[in-house]
Every structure is written in C-alpha cells, then in structure tokens.
Write a protein that holds these residues in place. Sequence first.
Motif, PDB file in Angstrom:
ATOM      1  N   PHE A  59      10.276  28.422  23.977  1.00 36.16           N
ATOM      2  CA  PHE A  59      10.709  27.146  23.386  1.00 36.16           C
ATOM      3  C   PHE A  59      12.050  26.737  23.979  1.00 36.16           C
ATOM      4  O   PHE A  59      12.441  27.244  25.036  1.00 36.16           O
ATOM      5  N   GLU A  60      12.746  25.769  23.386  1.00 32.07           N
ATOM      6  CA  GLU A  60      13.891  25.170  24.073  1.00 32.07           C
ATOM      7  C   GLU A  60      15.215  25.891  23.773  1.00 32.07           C
ATOM      8  O   GLU A  60      16.255  25.518  24.301  1.00 32.07           O
ATOM      9  N   LYS A  61      15.176  26.954  22.959  1.00 33.09           N
ATOM     10  CA  LYS A  61      16.366  27.774  22.675  1.00 33.09           C
ATOM     11  C   LYS A  61      16.145  29.162  23.260  1.00 33.09           C
ATOM     12  O   LYS A  61      15.023  29.559  23.550  1.00 33.09           O
ATOM     13  N   LYS A  62      17.266  29.919  23.350  1.00 38.12           N
ATOM     14  CA  LYS A  62      17.145  31.269  23.913  1.00 38.12           C
ATOM     15  C   LYS A  62      16.462  32.248  22.967  1.00 38.12           C
ATOM     16  O   LYS A  62      16.006  33.313  23.377  1.00 38.12           O
ATOM     17  N   ASP A  85      23.854  31.700  14.667  1.00 40.94           N
ATOM     18  CA  ASP A  85      24.655  30.513  14.381  1.00 40.94           C
ATOM     19  C   ASP A  85      23.999  29.342  15.112  1.00 40.94           C
ATOM     20  O   ASP A  85      23.932  29.329  16.346  1.00 40.94           O
ATOM     21  N   ALA A  86      23.494  28.384  14.325  1.00 42.06           N
ATOM     22  CA  ALA A  86      22.745  27.262  14.902  1.00 42.06           C
ATOM     23  C   ALA A  86      23.574  26.461  15.910  1.00 42.06           C
ATOM     24  O   ALA A  86      23.022  25.768  16.762  1.00 42.06           O
ATOM     25  N   ASP A  92      25.708  27.838  18.062  1.00 42.65           N
ATOM     26  CA  ASP A  92      26.038  28.634  19.243  1.00 42.65           C
ATOM     27  C   ASP A  92      24.740  29.108  19.903  1.00 42.65           C
ATOM     28  O   ASP A  92      24.087  30.042  19.452  1.00 42.65           O
ATOM     29  N   ASP A  93      24.395  28.418  21.000  1.00 42.47           N
ATOM     30  CA  ASP A  93      23.118  28.689  21.662  1.00 42.47           C
ATOM     31  C   ASP A  93      23.025  30.097  22.233  1.00 42.47           C
ATOM     32  O   ASP A  93      21.932  30.548  22.590  1.00 42.47           O
ATOM     33  N   ASN A  94      24.167  30.781  22.354  1.00 40.15           N
ATOM     34  CA  ASN A  94      24.134  32.134  22.907  1.00 40.15           C
ATOM     35  C   ASN A  94      24.111  33.224  21.843  1.00 40.15           C
ATOM     36  O   ASN A  94      24.026  34.408  22.176  1.00 40.15           O
ATOM     37  N   ALA A  95      24.182  32.813  20.549  1.00 37.90           N
ATOM     38  CA  ALA A  95      24.221  33.791  19.458  1.00 37.90           C
ATOM     39  C   ALA A  95      22.805  34.255  19.105  1.00 37.90           C
ATOM     40  O   ALA A  95      22.336  34.116  17.962  1.00 37.90           O
ATOM     41  N   VAL A  96      22.126  34.841  20.102  1.00 38.22           N
ATOM     42  CA  VAL A  96      20.722  35.241  19.915  1.00 38.22           C
ATOM     43  C   VAL A  96      20.629  36.549  19.129  1.00 38.22           C
ATOM     44  O   VAL A  96      21.354  37.505  19.424  1.00 38.22           O
ATOM     45  N   ILE A  97      19.780  36.572  18.132  1.00 44.37           N
ATOM     46  CA  ILE A  97      19.451  37.807  17.419  1.00 44.37           C
ATOM     47  C   ILE A  97      18.350  38.492  18.227  1.00 44.37           C
ATOM     48  O   ILE A  97      17.263  37.933  18.381  1.00 44.37           O
ATOM     49  N   ASN A  98      18.617  39.656  18.796  1.00 41.87           N
ATOM     50  CA  ASN A  98      17.658  40.257  19.726  1.00 41.87           C
ATOM     51  C   ASN A  98      16.492  40.965  19.069  1.00 41.87           C
ATOM     52  O   ASN A  98      15.445  41.128  19.679  1.00 41.87           O
ATOM     53  N   LEU A  99      16.697  41.387  17.806  1.00 43.93           N
ATOM     54  CA  LEU A  99      15.595  42.084  17.139  1.00 43.93           C
ATOM     55  C   LEU A  99      15.521  41.668  15.679  1.00 43.93           C
ATOM     56  O   LEU A  99      16.533  41.639  14.980  1.00 43.93           O
ATOM     57  N   ASP A 140      20.674  35.321   3.437  1.00 43.71           N
ATOM     58  CA  ASP A 140      22.001  34.844   3.861  1.00 43.71           C
ATOM     59  C   ASP A 140      21.982  33.392   4.367  1.00 43.71           C
ATOM     60  O   ASP A 140      22.998  32.892   4.858  1.00 43.71           O
ATOM     61  N   ASN A 141      20.818  32.745   4.273  1.00 42.99           N
ATOM     62  CA  ASN A 141      20.676  31.354   4.736  1.00 42.99           C
ATOM     63  C   ASN A 141      21.080  31.154   6.195  1.00 42.99           C
ATOM     64  O   ASN A 141      21.604  30.103   6.569  1.00 42.99           O
ATOM     65  N   VAL A 142      20.820  32.168   7.029  1.00 42.34           N
ATOM     66  CA  VAL A 142      21.156  32.067   8.453  1.00 42.34           C
ATOM     67  C   VAL A 142      20.123  31.234   9.211  1.00 42.34           C
ATOM     68  O   VAL A 142      20.444  30.576  10.189  1.00 42.34           O
ATOM     69  N   LEU A 143      18.884  31.249   8.720  1.00 43.48           N
ATOM     70  CA  LEU A 143      17.789  30.640   9.485  1.00 43.48           C
ATOM     71  C   LEU A 143      17.624  29.155   9.178  1.00 43.48           C
ATOM     72  O   LEU A 143      17.672  28.739   8.031  1.00 43.48           O
ATOM     73  N   THR A 144      17.389  28.368  10.245  1.00 43.88           N
ATOM     74  CA  THR A 144      17.177  26.929  10.071  1.00 43.88           C
ATOM     75  C   THR A 144      15.731  26.677   9.633  1.00 43.88           C
ATOM     76  O   THR A 144      14.852  27.530   9.798  1.00 43.88           O
TER      77      THR A 144
END
Lengths: 262, 262
Positions: free
Chosen positions: A185-188, A193-194, A196-203, A215-219
């Motif tokens: 998709f269009e994000k990494k 953090d919505a 910060d495009d580089n703040a990827v959760i790897n697992l 924690d209401n982290v997900l959009t």
Amino acid sequence: MIDLFVIKVGGNVIDNPTLLEAFLQKFAAIKGKKILIHGGGKIATRMGDQLGIASRYVNGRRITDAATIDVVTMVYGGLVNKQLVAKLQANGCNAIGLTGADANIIPAVKRPVKEIDFGFVGDVTTDSVQAAPLQALLEAGMTPVFAPLTHDGKGQILNTNADTIASSLAIALSQHYSVRLIYCFEKKGVLHDANDDNAVINLIDRQIYEELKADNVLTDGILPKLENAFAAIESGVAEVLIGHADDVQSNTTDTVAGTLIR
Amino acid sequence: MIDLFVIKVGGNVIDNPTLLEAFLQKFAAIKGKKILIHGGGKIATRMGDQLGIASRYVNGRRITDAATIDVVTMVYGGLVNKQLVAKLQANGCNAIGLTGADANIIPAVKRPVKEIDFGFVGDVTTDSVQAAPLQALLEAGMTPVFAPLTHDGKGQILNTNADTIASSLAIALSQHYSVRLIYCFEKKGVLHDANDDNAVINLIDRQIYEELKADNVLTDGILPKLENAFAAIESGVAEVLIGHADDVQSNTTDTVAGTLIR
C-alpha cells in the motif's frame, strides 16, 4: 520457513508507469514461489468514460452493470494483466496471467441483492478456491498473475475485490505451503505515529494488536486491514505483511521494512 | 492414434452468439486433450471505432499501431478470451485463457519494416514455441484457450495471425503428442465442386492433392490452406483437418465430416 509469497499490488502502482516499472523489477527479483494479484486502477474508469459508460456508485460503492463488467473484463483481464505479464517476462519472471475463471481457480457467487444491487460482483468463499491447479502452475515454475475477476460457473465473469482474492488464494494455498501474504500500500507499514511515515511497527501479534488498540495508536484506515490480516492467519496463513510497494523485495526477507503480522 | 486436438475457430463464429454457443458446447464435449485458438472477430474494430481509433489498412493488410495493440490486447486477450473461458467452464471444460506472452509460450519477433510497417505484429518461428509449459497445463487436465497475441520478450505484446499460432503450437507439440490440427471455417471442407457445399473430399494426401491441382478442382481460396496444411504435416503434425465449426465434434473422430489431410 516461508515457501510461497502471495502479493497484492494496488491500483495506485498500476496507474503510475514509473512506480509500476520499479515494482515489477523488484517483484521479478524475488526468489522462490510467488503469486501477484493486481488491482484495477483508474484505467477502467477512463476507458468506460471514453466508451460513454458512466461509472455508477451507490453509497460510495461501485456498481458493476452489464456494460461495466465487459469494460473491466477487457481492461483488468486483458490490457492490465497481459501488459504486466509481458513486462514480468521481460524481467525474467515466468508470469502467467489469469482470472479466477481460468482453470476454475476462483468460483464465486454473484452478490445477492439486498438494499443495493451491486450487479456483476462476485463474493468468494475461501473453501471454494481450487488450490490444485494453482499448485500445478507453481510447481511447473510459473508465477500466476491474477486480475481481480472471478466467475459464477454459469458463464458469467464477476468483478471481485483484489484484497479478497489475495487473502482467499493465500488461505487456500496454506494447505500446501507456508504462505506470507503481502499487501502493498502507500505507507511503509503500520505506524506508531500517523504523522511520522518512518515510525513503522515491524511486528504485530494478537497481544501487541490489542495493546495498540487500547492505546488508540491505530488509525481507522488500518484497523480493517489488521482485522483481515488476523482473519487470514486464523485460517492458516503463516504471516501477513503490510508495506510499501517500493519495499516488496525486502519484505520477502527476514529483515522486513514493513509490518509483519503473525 | 491421435492424442491431442489443436483447434482454431475464426472470427465469424466469435461474432455470432448463437454459432458460438453451439460451437463451445461441441468443443467442450470433445474427449481427451485439446487446445483452442480463437480469432479476433469484428469486436476489436467496433471497440476501436467507439474509442475513436480508426483501423488502418495498407494493401488490404491491417496495421497494428500503438493504440490498436492496446485495443486488441483488451478485446482479444481480455473480453473475448475470458468470456470463452467462462462459457467453456459452464460447459464442464476446464479452460485456461492465455496469450503467447503467458508462461512465455509463444515468443515472437516484431515484423521487420520493409515496404510496409505493419506495426506491433509478431512473426512466430515454430522452434521458439515453448512446448514444456503447455504440456504441464495439458497434463494437469487443463484446456488452453489462446487469444491471437504473442510478445517480443522485451515487454511488448504483439498481434499475431490465429492460423499461424494454431500451426506453430501444433508443430511444437508434435514432439510430445500425435496431433490433429483442425481449422474451422465456413465450409464443410475442401469441395469437389465449388457450387456444391456437400461435395466434401474426405481425404487428401500429397498425391491426391497434386491430381486435384492438375484437374483444376481447387479454388484459389483453398490452395494456401492446403499448402499450409502440408507444411504442418512435413513439420511433424500427424493430420490436418479443414471443416465447419458445426462439425468440430465429429471431426475429432475417425468418421470425419470435413477434409482430412495427411
């Protein structure tokens, strides 16, 4: 040990020749068995406009009438699919372009009319997908490339969501392979953090998922994708990965750039 | 003992829903391994007209420019091919729709520009056809259905004559199968008497052919078909049959309605 990658690429990549070329080179370079499912992109809408066939939407959902199913069969099943195949072949990937009608791989049911008549749209049940013919193609060294089309077994082609085709194929093939299902998709990936495009959760696993939700982290956009990912895992898919089309090659390795869900 | 039928059906059948339905039922009922190659029909020209793309001809030969190759890729490779596949599936035939780009089965060379630039037209050399992937599909119980398209191996789809595709596939597969190559056309077969549609010559060999030519029995239209038939036989095809689409089923038996050439 993952031994099959089922990879879905969206219309945004299909519509952009530069992105597409880069993606296809990376996809071709992926080692081992793989399947590509492509979305439609805007070419079908443009072609429909040129042919004087207006796109109809109800509640934001596209209606596939008789004229539209012919256009998407032409554009997705013909133009887009065969151009992808020819380009993958040029990149040394032994692609074979298919719809769900071919070899009866994805039988579907025309969506029942309730409040809305979606027209020639096919709903897929995972247990109707035929793994055997796909396995024959994979074992013969071919890379199946699917257009988002199915059929009703009575002679009618149906329009089907590419994400659904990808997860249905991944689930059906999990009987025979250890599958990583990759959504480009269009994000990494899924972000901490919505902004910060580089703040990827790897697992993400079930526990982390519940914590992120709490924690209401997900959009709102990512929640259904994760729900679908866990549904696929519960149906036998080894791993789901959500990442950028640019990262498709590294996302087939152990050191992923995107978000691995398992 | 014939163990593979390679059958070409022309645009006249594709363009007529009643003829097509009858043909597909008969084709589906043919026992044993089979391959279908379909012509394009007039749908591509009609679609091109609707899209404002004029068909260009030089000396009666169609020119395939950049806009036209996209239209034929859509129409032949998408609409016509996938509708045939869906209808054959409905008739119990495990069809898989392909172009020559798929699994790199028919690599071609863009026709060199001499007096005429034919555009994106592919010439096929028989020894470039890949029999192995086709054999894998046939042995897996699938019935390949080919649109008249090939590719140049560099990412470009090419328009190729359906008769040529049929004979090239038949010749390449003759290494592995005893092939009867069947051309469906608008007559019952080669006629003793051009004015009597039932005066079918049921068997022609080289000697009979020379006698028919010497006696001026053959029309100008049938001569090149017979020359191509003998060329295919000299390249390994067991038998060639020229007959009507209505007779396709009986023409796969020992008591043919059409003209058997061997």
